[in-house]
Enzyme design. Structure first.
Site, PDB file in Angstrom:
ATOM      1  CG  HIS A 168      -1.699   1.252   1.438  1.00 12.10           C
ATOM      2  ND1 HIS A 168      -3.045   1.336   1.196  1.00 12.10           N
ATOM      3  CD2 HIS A 168      -1.325   2.491   1.846  1.00 12.10           C
ATOM      4  CE1 HIS A 168      -3.467   2.565   1.440  1.00 12.10           C
ATOM      5  NE2 HIS A 168      -2.431   3.287   1.843  1.00 12.10           N
ATOM      6  CD  GLU A 169       1.714   3.649   3.743  1.00 14.94           C
ATOM      7  OE1 GLU A 169       1.990   4.720   3.181  1.00 14.94           O
ATOM      8  OE2 GLU A 169       0.673   3.489   4.412  1.00 14.94           O
ATOM      9  CG  HIS A 172       0.307   6.283  -0.968  1.00 13.24           C
ATOM     10  ND1 HIS A 172      -0.854   6.784  -1.499  1.00 13.24           N
ATOM     11  CD2 HIS A 172      -0.033   5.726   0.218  1.00 13.24           C
ATOM     12  CE1 HIS A 172      -1.863   6.546  -0.672  1.00 13.24           C
ATOM     13  NE2 HIS A 172      -1.400   5.897   0.378  1.00 13.24           N
TER      14      HIS A 172
HETATM   15 ZN    ZN Z   1      -2.422   5.362   2.118  1.00 12.95          ZN
END
Ligand code: ZN
Length: 354
Positions: A168-169, A172
């Site tokens: 997820h990170e 980004h």
């Molecule tokens: Zn996030």
């Protein structure tokens, strides 16, 4: 280049704010208060050797990750001391090795599924810092590196064990290098949702799971047993990830009829992301097989096409349907059905791709 602009972390501030008031978890409450007030390339290649049909040795170059893990030693000073680089063997600290492996899993997904060489598609190094702060209840991408807290031990166990959190990170970072969706309102919720999609795909790729067998949970490893909940979010059933006396109930809607209008959480970026999350999970399950193959590629093409940084849900849905139509009409129809089920498309037929 230092752009400390990106995500505020995988744990939304409304959840930390709730935890900060907790009477049942004093250590976690103190940690949450502290977390709330605390404030971010060279190419590498690997050589694969093989013997061809003539018995000759063949060396093939392929892209390889370039990871550096640092240790903040429970301070909030970044990056901290380097403790493991790409060619180093595992160290004694499990957090360091987990972060290293999670960065590697995300790199492999990007390369294998989307032919993308790291976050910028130009071999950007993957850097992470572990042991950030004391009892720090979050993990975040600061525009340059992944940063992991250890968690408070009462509510959060730490973040490096969760492949979905790491995927997820890092996603980004991919979004930052592509559509660069602004972190507010619907484009912000799309930014969060795409990060969850990549997080789930990283775990499914690592475990070889089919869409139908996947949990579709984000952060299933980060709560302690004391919490009534299975994860931070559920992509297939938004709103059901936790329901805890102290933390409250998972606030994610699973349909546009429940869209939350709020000024908190950058306009509900971690809340309304449930709607596009469910659309992706429904689409992937409907297509069957491995989600990173067709469904993931369609989402990736929508993200890396000419998507505007201010795209709303409908504009992103249209981009996925257009990308799906390049596969075939059945795939486009499946994408339209998913967006209709979550209410982004109305009951009237969605625009034809013809
Ligand atoms: Zn996030």
């Amino acid at each position: 280049m230092s752009s400390h602009v990106a995500s505020p972390g995988v744990v939304p501030s409304y959840l930390l704010a709730r935890l900060a008031e907790s009477g049942r978890y004093p250590r976690a409450a103190a940690a949450a208060r502290q977390t709330l007030t605390a404030g971010r390339p060279p190419f590498r290649a690997r050589i694969d050797l093989s013997i061809d049909e003539n018995g000759d040795l063949v060396a093939q170059l392929s892209d390889a990750p370039n990871r550096t893990i640092s240790d903040a030693a429970n301070t909030q000073t970044l990056p901290g001391a380097v403790v493991r680089t790409e060619d180093d063997a595992p160290v004694d600290d499990a957090s360091v090795n987990e972060a290293f492996d999670g960065l590697g899993a995300t790199f492999e997904l990007l390369l294998s599924a989307f032919a993308r060489n790291s976050l910028d598609d130009a071999g950007a190094p993957l850097d992470a810092t572990v042991h950030y702060g004391v009892d720090y209840d979050n993990a975040f991408w600061d525009g340059e590196r992944m940063v992991f807290g250890d968690g408070d031990g009462e509510v959060f166990t730490g973040f490096t064990r969760s492949t979905t959190v790491i995927g997820h990170e890092l996603a980004h970072g991919v979004v930052q290098h592509t559509a660069n969706l602004e972190y507010q309102g619907q484009p912000g919720a799309l930014n969060e949702s795409i990060a969850d999609v990549f997080g789930a795909l990283t775990e499914q790729y690592l475990t070889g799971q089919d869409a139908a067998d996947a949990t579709w949970l984000i952060g299933a490893e980060i709560f302690t047993d004391a919490v009534e909940g299975v994860a931070l979010r559920s992509m297939i059933a938004p709103g059901t990830a936790y329901d805890d006396d102290e933390l409250g109930k998972d606030p994610q809607p699973d349909h546009m009829s429940g869209f939350v209008r709020t000024t908190e959480d950058n306009g509900g970026v971690h809340i309304n992301s449930g709607i596009p999350n469910r659309a992706f999970a429904l689409f992937a399950i409907d297509l069957g097989g491995k989600a990173w193959e067709t469904a993931g590629t369609v989402w990736y093409r929508a993200l890396t096409g000419d998507l505007s940084s201010t795209a709303n849900f409908t504009e992103f849905a249209d981009a996925t349907v257009a990308a799906a139509a390049e596969v075939d009409e059945a795939t486009a129809a499946s994408a339209r059905r998913a967006w209709t089920t979550v209410g982004v498309y109305g009951d009237e037929p969605a625009p034809s791709t013809e």
